[in-house]
Scaffold this motif. Structure first.
Motif, PDB file in Angstrom:
ATOM      1  N   TYR A 130       0.819  -1.216   0.000  1.00 28.86           N
ATOM      2  CA  TYR A 130       0.000   0.000   0.000  1.00 28.86           C
ATOM      3  C   TYR A 130       0.853   1.265   0.000  1.00 28.86           C
ATOM      4  CZ  TYR A 130      -4.474  -2.393   0.580  1.00 28.86           C
ATOM      5  OH  TYR A 130      -5.585  -3.162   0.373  1.00 28.86           O
TER       6      TYR A 130
ATOM      7  N   ARG B 130      -5.762   0.444  -6.615  1.00 28.25           N
ATOM      8  CA  ARG B 130      -6.115   1.854  -6.512  1.00 28.25           C
ATOM      9  C   ARG B 130      -5.589   2.607  -7.712  1.00 28.25           C
ATOM     10  NH1 ARG B 130      -2.994  -0.754  -3.684  1.00 28.25           N
ATOM     11  NH2 ARG B 130      -1.396   0.813  -3.290  1.00 28.25           N
ATOM     12  N   ASN B 131      -6.278   3.679  -8.099  1.00 34.83           N
ATOM     13  CA  ASN B 131      -5.721   4.573  -9.110  1.00 34.83           C
ATOM     14  C   ASN B 131      -4.878   5.633  -8.390  1.00 34.83           C
ATOM     15  OD1 ASN B 131      -7.448   6.637  -8.172  1.00 34.83           O
ATOM     16  ND2 ASN B 131      -9.041   6.146  -9.679  1.00 34.83           N
ATOM     17  N   PRO B 132      -4.145   6.464  -9.117  1.00 32.16           N
ATOM     18  CA  PRO B 132      -3.250   7.433  -8.455  1.00 32.16           C
ATOM     19  C   PRO B 132      -3.981   8.371  -7.489  1.00 32.16           C
ATOM     20  CG  PRO B 132      -2.636   7.211 -10.757  1.00 32.16           C
ATOM     21  CD  PRO B 132      -3.904   6.429 -10.584  1.00 32.16           C
TER      22      PRO B 132
ATOM     23  N   GLU C 160      -6.713   7.718  -5.731  1.00 31.27           N
ATOM     24  CA  GLU C 160      -7.045   6.942  -4.533  1.00 31.27           C
ATOM     25  C   GLU C 160      -5.805   6.665  -3.685  1.00 31.27           C
ATOM     26  OE1 GLU C 160     -10.843   4.803  -6.766  1.00 31.27           O
ATOM     27  OE2 GLU C 160      -8.878   3.821  -6.678  1.00 31.27           O
ATOM     28  N   GLN C 161      -4.667   6.461  -4.324  1.00 31.91           N
ATOM     29  CA  GLN C 161      -3.431   6.265  -3.578  1.00 31.91           C
ATOM     30  C   GLN C 161      -3.094   7.516  -2.770  1.00 31.91           C
ATOM     31  OE1 GLN C 161      -1.694   3.619  -2.978  1.00 31.91           O
ATOM     32  NE2 GLN C 161      -0.049   4.631  -1.853  1.00 31.91           N
ATOM     33  N   ARG C 162      -3.298   8.707  -3.373  1.00 31.86           N
ATOM     34  CA  ARG C 162      -3.047   9.952  -2.640  1.00 31.86           C
ATOM     35  C   ARG C 162      -3.974  10.070  -1.433  1.00 31.86           C
ATOM     36  NH1 ARG C 162      -2.457  11.973  -7.839  1.00 31.86           N
ATOM     37  NH2 ARG C 162      -4.580  12.825  -7.865  1.00 31.86           N
TER      38      ARG C 162
ATOM     39  N   LEU D 278      -5.292   7.630   0.217  1.00 38.22           N
ATOM     40  CA  LEU D 278      -4.845   6.660   1.219  1.00 38.22           C
ATOM     41  C   LEU D 278      -3.642   7.205   1.991  1.00 38.22           C
ATOM     42  CD1 LEU D 278      -5.254   3.795   2.379  1.00 38.22           C
ATOM     43  CD2 LEU D 278      -3.610   2.981   0.670  1.00 38.22           C
ATOM     44  N   GLU D 279      -2.721   7.812   1.279  1.00 36.79           N
ATOM     45  CA  GLU D 279      -1.543   8.390   1.925  1.00 36.79           C
ATOM     46  C   GLU D 279      -1.928   9.522   2.861  1.00 36.79           C
ATOM     47  OE1 GLU D 279       0.901   9.414  -1.395  1.00 36.79           O
ATOM     48  OE2 GLU D 279       1.323   7.317  -1.908  1.00 36.79           O
TER      49      GLU D 279
END
Length: 316
Positions: free
Chosen positions: A265, A292-294, A296-298, A300-301
């Motif tokens: 993740y 995840r797409n970019p 969604e990754q942001r 999550l971060e």
């Protein structure tokens, strides 16, 4: 585990703890429930009221207690104890009050029930689960939090109503913090095997409008309920029952629960947040990595950063 000899302990006889005990009895999910509270009379009042329903239901036993020793040999112990949110507070606002309660509770549970699976429900659930993992000496797969299971259930039900399909056919997850930074993984949302992006949307709305509306509805749902009735307890009590059932029956169901994030993740290996896991008699059997797409990754971060900051703000 054999459900014929199953025993579930509950720490805390407040609104959530009592409703969890009541739901376990109503649904006949185990044989024995131990309802623990430091104030024995409170545990007794709740337990006796629930006990009066047993002759009309499946035969079970509910035991009130203020002795940790009564939790020994529990298959699962559900921790609901803590200071309740007041109107206008976020789940993280009550962290400092609940952190020390969690540490002392886990130490007692390690003493009397070192092999039990511990399910954390107290809020803020992600940070308190991290504290429980750091405090406990038991294997990490035996401790997890209720995470975003309720948020995901809320979203699936409301989205199913909007799209006019059964909630069982709505496959989408809310992940991250059980709180303000949670988000919907829309890129992997399916309706009956069809990508949501390709599913026929009701007239008068766009996919983007529906996504924004229902992400916001899900995020605010708990606050909206608490504003009207003072707390939330019915939804989370059924979440606990489903998780208990998955453990006792070794069902290997997938739920987005509070766990330390898998390295894939990319948010660090210490942060605890709601992520999909296979739940079985082992507790956390396996964590899954959700695509995840970019964007969604942001998100999550950002959620992980917020939870890390909250944890690091404590005197650990």
């Amino acid at each position: 585990m054999n459900s014929k000899i199953s025993k579930v302990g509950i720490i805390g006889a407040g609104n959530v703890g009592a409703d969890v005990a009541n739901a376990l009895v109503l649904l006949g999910k185990c044989v024995t429930v131990v309802l623990f509270d430091r104030t024995l009379s409170k545990a007794e009042g709740q337990a006796w009221d629930i006990e009066d329903t047993i002759p009309l239901l499946k035969d079970m036993e509910i035991i009130p207690s203020n002795q940790y020793e009564d939790l020994a040999d529990s298959d699962i112990i559900v921790v609901t104890v803590g200071v309740q949110q007041k109107e206008g507070q976020s789940r993280l606002d009550i962290l400092s009050d609940n952190a020390e309660i969690m540490r002392s509770t886990i130490k007692e549970l390690d003493r009397v029930a070192p092999n039990s699976i511990i399910l954390i429900v107290s809020n803020p659930v992600d940070v308190l689960t991290r504290i429980a993992i750091a405090t406990s000496t038991r294997a990490e797969n035996l401790i997890f939090g209720s995470g975003t299971v309720l948020d995901t259930a809320r979203l699936r039900y409301q989205l199913g109503k909007r799209l006019n399909v059964s909630k069982q056919d709505v496959h989408v997850y809310v992940i991250g913090e059980h709180g303000d930074s949670e988000f919907v993984v829309w890129s992997s949302a399916f309706i009956g095997g069809i990508l949501l992006a390709e599913f026929p949307i009701p007239q008068g709305a766009t996919l983007e409008q529906i996504q924004q509306e229902y992400a916001e509805l899900t995020r605010k749902r708990g606050y909206n309920i608490s504003e009207r009735k003072g707390n939330t307890s019915y939804g989370i009590s059924i979440v606990v029952c489903q998780l208990v059932d998955a453990i006792l029956r070794d069902e290997k169901q997938i739920f987005p629960v509070s766990v330390r994030a898998d390295s894939n993740y990319g948010v660090g290996s210490e942060v605890v947040l709601g992520l999909p896991c296979i739940i079985s008699s082992q507790g956390i059997e396996r964590q899954l990595v959700l695509p995840r797409n970019p964007h969604e990754q942001r998100l999550l971060e950002e959620s992980a950063t917020k939870l890390n900051e909250a944890y690091n703000s404590l005197d650990n």
